[in-house]
Design a protein around this motif. Structure first.
Motif: not given
Length: 364
Positions: A349-364
């Motif tokens: 669950d801890a690993s799945a909670a992180l975005p994939a390395m290729g993902a971009r941080r969503p804009e606030k």
């Protein structure tokens, strides 16, 4: 003069921390003597109070095992010693031979240090003081059992608080991890490899704190098992036990992160602008975890802060980064997983909670 006062205060604090174990040892020694002498009828049961003190000890832990080791060690030493001395007599070389064989037998039976030492000392007693076949050897085994059981009884009836030592050692471990992460953040922010090296040196020295933490948890678990009035503290202790291994992994990963940080800074690699912020957020999560465990709370705030830091540690930190800096970010994500596990989240669950390395941080 101020230094002398501070040293006196430090020593008094140390005495206060060990006051209960000292009291336990004193009571166990006195009771063991009374039981062995007045109830069992041994003339001079000197080993009964010794066994009570050894089982308790000022440094606590593994009492149940110590009782077994004491009795087995004494039995092996007396058995081997009595058998050999009756055949070869007594003298310097006989004593040396008996001790060597008794301790070797004990080591073959078990790797415990107490067993080997008690076997050796019991063999010396037989070889120097007790006539072959004398019943004092059997009495000594009984005294060892009496002292060991009374030591356990005192520990159960006058127990230490199993959480107190866990709090103290836990604060040291979590504090060292937070300092290492803040040291990495400052080094990255200032582009200072020497500061990262200093943080790495300190982090390497934290292994003793981790060992003390594990020993405190082992002792606390034993107390919570044998002392009925401490059973209610078992759930708090379990939170610490669940956090111990992940925090160890987090410290190891932080050392790797610092080594690659040194390499990245020395090689002049580009540093992601937000990296110091994420590292400090992980330090904050570590300190929140420390404080929530100390209060006996579910570490929900630490979990939230760690998760937010992990979501920030995505591929957007890797812009223009070189090899070492990419390793730094990968290690940072591993530390997030470790901290989430320390808060009670399963590894998957801890690993799945992180975005994939290729993902971009969503804009606030």
């Amino acid at each position: 003069m101020d230094g002398v006062r501070e040293e006196v205060r430090r020593r008094l604090r140390r005495l206060a921390r060990t006051a209960l174990p000292i009291l336990q040892c004193a009571i166990a020694a006195g009771l063991a003597w009374v039981v062995a002498k007045d109830l069992v009828g041994h003339a001079r049961p000197f080993f009964a109070p010794i066994a009570g003190v050894v089982v308790l000890g000022v440094s606590l832990g593994q009492r149940l095992r110590r009782v077994v080791e004491l009795v087995v060690g004494v039995s092996v030493g007396i058995g081997v010693g009595d058998l050999l001395i009756s055949m070869i007599g007594s003298g310097p070389w006989q004593i040396a031979l008996v001790v060597a064989l008794a301790m070797s037998t004990a080591v073959l039976l078990d790797s415990g240090t107490v067993i080997a030492l008690q076997s050796g000392s019991s063999a010396v007693l037989v070889a120097t003081l007790l006539p072959p076949g004398d019943s004092a050897g059997v009495n000594r085994m009984v005294d060892a059992l009496i002292g060991g059981l009374i030591g356990l009884g005192v520990a159960a009836l006058i127990p230490a608080n199993p959480i107190t030592v866990a709090h103290r050692q836990g604060r040291a471990v979590f504090g060292e991890l937070a300092l290492a992460l803040r040291g990495a953040a400052s080094a990255v922010e200032d582009r200072d490899p020497a500061r990262a090296a200093a943080a790495l040196t300190r982090a390497r020295g934290s292994q003793k704190a981790l060992e003390d933490f594990r020993a405190a948890l082992e002792t606390g678990s034993e107390i919570a098992t044998i002392a009925p009035i401490r059973w209610r503290r078992r759930s708090e202790l379990e939170h610490y036990r669940s956090a111990a291994a992940p925090i160890d992994y987090a410290m190891r990963n932080t050392r790797v992160l610092l080594r690659r940080t040194i390499a990245a800074l020395r090689d002049g690699e580009s540093v992601p602008e937000r990296l110091p912020e994420v590292l400090r957020a992980l330090a904050d999560a570590t300190e929140r975890l420390r404080d929530e465990l100390a209060r006996g709370d579910e570490p929900v705030h630490a979990r939230r802060v760690a998760l937010e830091a992990g979501r920030a540690a995505t591929a957007d930190l890797l812009t223009d980064g070189g090899f070492s800096m990419r390793v730094v970010v990968a290690q940072l994500r591993s530390i997030v997983v470790d901290l989430l596990q320390a808060t009670g989240v399963g590894r998957e669950d801890a690993s799945a909670a992180l975005p994939a390395m290729g993902a971009r941080r969503p804009e606030k």
